[in-house]
Design a protein around this motif. Sequence first.
Motif, short mmCIF file in Angstrom:
data_model
loop_
_atom_site.label_atom_id
_atom_site.label_comp_id
_atom_site.label_asym_id
_atom_site.label_seq_id
_atom_site.Cartn_x
_atom_site.Cartn_y
_atom_site.Cartn_z
N GLN A 13 -4.23 -13.63 -2.27
CA GLN A 13 -3.48 -13.57 -1.01
C GLN A 13 -2.64 -12.29 -0.94
O GLN A 13 -2.58 -11.63 0.11
CB GLN A 13 -2.59 -14.80 -0.87
CG GLN A 13 -3.37 -16.09 -0.65
CD GLN A 13 -2.44 -17.29 -0.53
OE1 GLN A 13 -1.23 -17.16 -0.66
NE2 GLN A 13 -3.02 -18.47 -0.30
N LEU A 14 -1.98 -11.97 -2.07
CA LEU A 14 -1.18 -10.75 -2.09
C LEU A 14 -2.04 -9.51 -1.87
O LEU A 14 -1.65 -8.59 -1.15
CB LEU A 14 -0.41 -10.64 -3.41
CG LEU A 14 0.71 -11.66 -3.63
CD1 LEU A 14 1.30 -11.51 -5.02
CD2 LEU A 14 1.80 -11.50 -2.57
N ARG A 15 -3.22 -9.51 -2.51
CA ARG A 15 -4.12 -8.38 -2.31
C ARG A 15 -4.58 -8.28 -0.87
O ARG A 15 -4.63 -7.19 -0.29
CB ARG A 15 -5.32 -8.51 -3.24
CG ARG A 15 -5.01 -8.23 -4.71
CD ARG A 15 -6.24 -8.42 -5.57
NE ARG A 15 -5.95 -8.13 -6.97
CZ ARG A 15 -6.83 -8.31 -7.96
NH1 ARG A 15 -8.05 -8.79 -7.69
NH2 ARG A 15 -6.50 -8.00 -9.20
N GLY A 42 -1.76 -7.03 1.11
CA GLY A 42 -1.62 -5.60 0.86
C GLY A 42 -2.66 -4.80 1.61
O GLY A 42 -2.36 -3.74 2.19
N ASN A 43 -3.90 -5.31 1.63
CA ASN A 43 -4.96 -4.62 2.39
C ASN A 43 -4.66 -4.62 3.88
O ASN A 43 -4.88 -3.62 4.58
CB ASN A 43 -6.30 -5.30 2.12
CG ASN A 43 -6.76 -5.13 0.68
OD1 ASN A 43 -6.40 -4.16 0.02
ND2 ASN A 43 -7.55 -6.08 0.19
N LEU A 56 -1.64 -4.78 5.22
CA LEU A 56 -0.56 -3.82 5.44
C LEU A 56 -1.07 -2.39 5.40
O LEU A 56 -0.65 -1.54 6.19
CB LEU A 56 0.53 -4.02 4.38
CG LEU A 56 1.36 -5.30 4.50
CD1 LEU A 56 2.31 -5.42 3.32
CD2 LEU A 56 2.16 -5.30 5.80
N GLN A 57 -1.98 -2.12 4.47
CA GLN A 57 -2.55 -0.78 4.38
C GLN A 57 -3.33 -0.43 5.64
O GLN A 57 -3.21 0.69 6.18
CB GLN A 57 -3.46 -0.68 3.15
CG GLN A 57 -4.07 0.69 2.93
CD GLN A 57 -3.03 1.75 2.63
OE1 GLN A 57 -1.95 1.44 2.14
NE2 GLN A 57 -3.35 2.99 2.95
N ARG A 58 -4.13 -1.41 6.13
CA ARG A 58 -4.87 -1.16 7.37
C ARG A 58 -3.92 -0.96 8.54
O ARG A 58 -4.14 -0.08 9.38
CB ARG A 58 -5.83 -2.33 7.64
CG ARG A 58 -7.02 -2.38 6.70
CD ARG A 58 -8.08 -3.33 7.23
NE ARG A 58 -7.60 -4.71 7.26
CZ ARG A 58 -7.75 -5.56 6.25
NH1 ARG A 58 -8.37 -5.18 5.14
NH2 ARG A 58 -7.30 -6.80 6.34
N ALA A 59 -2.86 -1.79 8.60
CA ALA A 59 -1.88 -1.63 9.68
C ALA A 59 -1.19 -0.27 9.59
O ALA A 59 -0.95 0.39 10.61
CB ALA A 59 -0.85 -2.76 9.63
N ARG A 60 -0.87 0.15 8.35
CA ARG A 60 -0.23 1.46 8.17
C ARG A 60 -1.16 2.58 8.60
O ARG A 60 -0.75 3.53 9.28
CB ARG A 60 0.18 1.63 6.71
CG ARG A 60 1.04 2.86 6.45
CD ARG A 60 1.40 2.99 4.99
NE ARG A 60 2.20 1.86 4.53
CZ ARG A 60 1.76 0.93 3.70
NH1 ARG A 60 0.52 0.99 3.22
NH2 ARG A 60 2.54 -0.06 3.33
N GLU A 61 -2.43 2.47 8.23
CA GLU A 61 -3.40 3.50 8.62
C GLU A 61 -3.58 3.53 10.14
O GLU A 61 -3.65 4.60 10.74
CB GLU A 61 -4.73 3.24 7.93
CG GLU A 61 -4.69 3.46 6.42
CD GLU A 61 -6.00 3.10 5.76
OE1 GLU A 61 -6.89 2.58 6.48
OE2 GLU A 61 -6.14 3.33 4.54
N GLU A 62 -3.63 2.33 10.75
CA GLU A 62 -3.76 2.28 12.21
C GLU A 62 -2.53 2.89 12.89
O GLU A 62 -2.65 3.61 13.88
CB GLU A 62 -3.95 0.84 12.67
CG GLU A 62 -5.30 0.24 12.27
CD GLU A 62 -5.42 -1.21 12.67
OE1 GLU A 62 -4.42 -1.75 13.22
OE2 GLU A 62 -6.49 -1.81 12.44
N ALA A 63 -1.33 2.59 12.32
CA ALA A 63 -0.11 3.16 12.90
C ALA A 63 -0.10 4.68 12.76
O ALA A 63 0.29 5.40 13.68
CB ALA A 63 1.12 2.56 12.21
N GLN A 64 -0.56 5.17 11.59
CA GLN A 64 -0.62 6.62 11.39
C GLN A 64 -1.63 7.25 12.35
O GLN A 64 -1.37 8.31 12.93
CB GLN A 64 -1.00 6.92 9.95
CG GLN A 64 0.09 6.56 8.94
CD GLN A 64 -0.36 6.78 7.50
OE1 GLN A 64 -1.54 7.05 7.25
NE2 GLN A 64 0.57 6.67 6.57
#
Length: 297
Positions: free
Chosen positions: A67-69, A72-73, A75-83
């Motif tokens: 679940q944490l992974r 994390g994935n 969040l990483q996708r959301a961060r990449e989309e935000a960037q």
Amino acid sequence: MIQRFLHNPLLLKVALVGIFCIILYLISVALMRRLRQNVTAEMDAMNARPQNSSAVTLAAYEGVIRQLREQGNQLQRAREEAQQQAAANENINEAVLANLSCGVIFFDRSGVVRQANRAAKLLLGYASPFSFHIRELFRGLSRVEWLESGEEAHSQTPFVEAMQQTLRSAGPFPRARIEYLTPGGHKRILGITAAAVREKNGEIQGLSCVINDLTEITEISQRVDRNENLASLGEISAGLVSDFKKSLNIISGHAENLMREDTGSAGRYYAEKILSEAESLSRIVSEFLEFASSTKH
């Protein structure tokens, strides 16, 4: 012998006691075996229970880790989309600024240029105005007119001070029209508006300045004013010429009277000269009035 044994109470009791002891022994052995089996089963169960508990705990940890992974994935996708969205917005902003016909300049809190679009560079005549201070950027300013108050100044000092005051206090900047000479020697009339830029916490981040080219509009306005002045002058001139023509007609009439009354050669000669010049001037005045009338319509 059996009969004697059966008729002997003592032997019978001994036999019964022996049989009872044997039965009791067998029962004890059976109970001990059953108890041993139960104890063995319980020990096996106790030995197996920690293994099962460890397996359950390990499975739970693995589930939490998964679940944490996954989070994390995400969040990483959301961060990449935000960037990506931020980069897209920045590209859109740059494209909008680049295609604006008016110049846009951003000064930081120290009054230094940090961003300028293409129109601003063309209007001010700088290939790269970055790191220029307000005073350096507008060093070609020769005259400023405050549009709201109508006041004028023939130096850049009041203009620069007004920009710096807006940058310090975030107060309103009075709209201005300046006469500006580019480094290449081109004279331009520019309209200037400015406003402080604040961050989310309310602190002043810098100053944005919008520059509009008013050169052509000013020239058209001056031509219109000049034409209106010429039209007014033409109307006045037409009135004066009309009065002048009336005076010429009077002079011509008197000259004709002199020619009829004066029979002397000298008087007649001068009367003819006066009449000829008056008629010549009258023709010129008539042509002028016709020209003024044609240009008016």
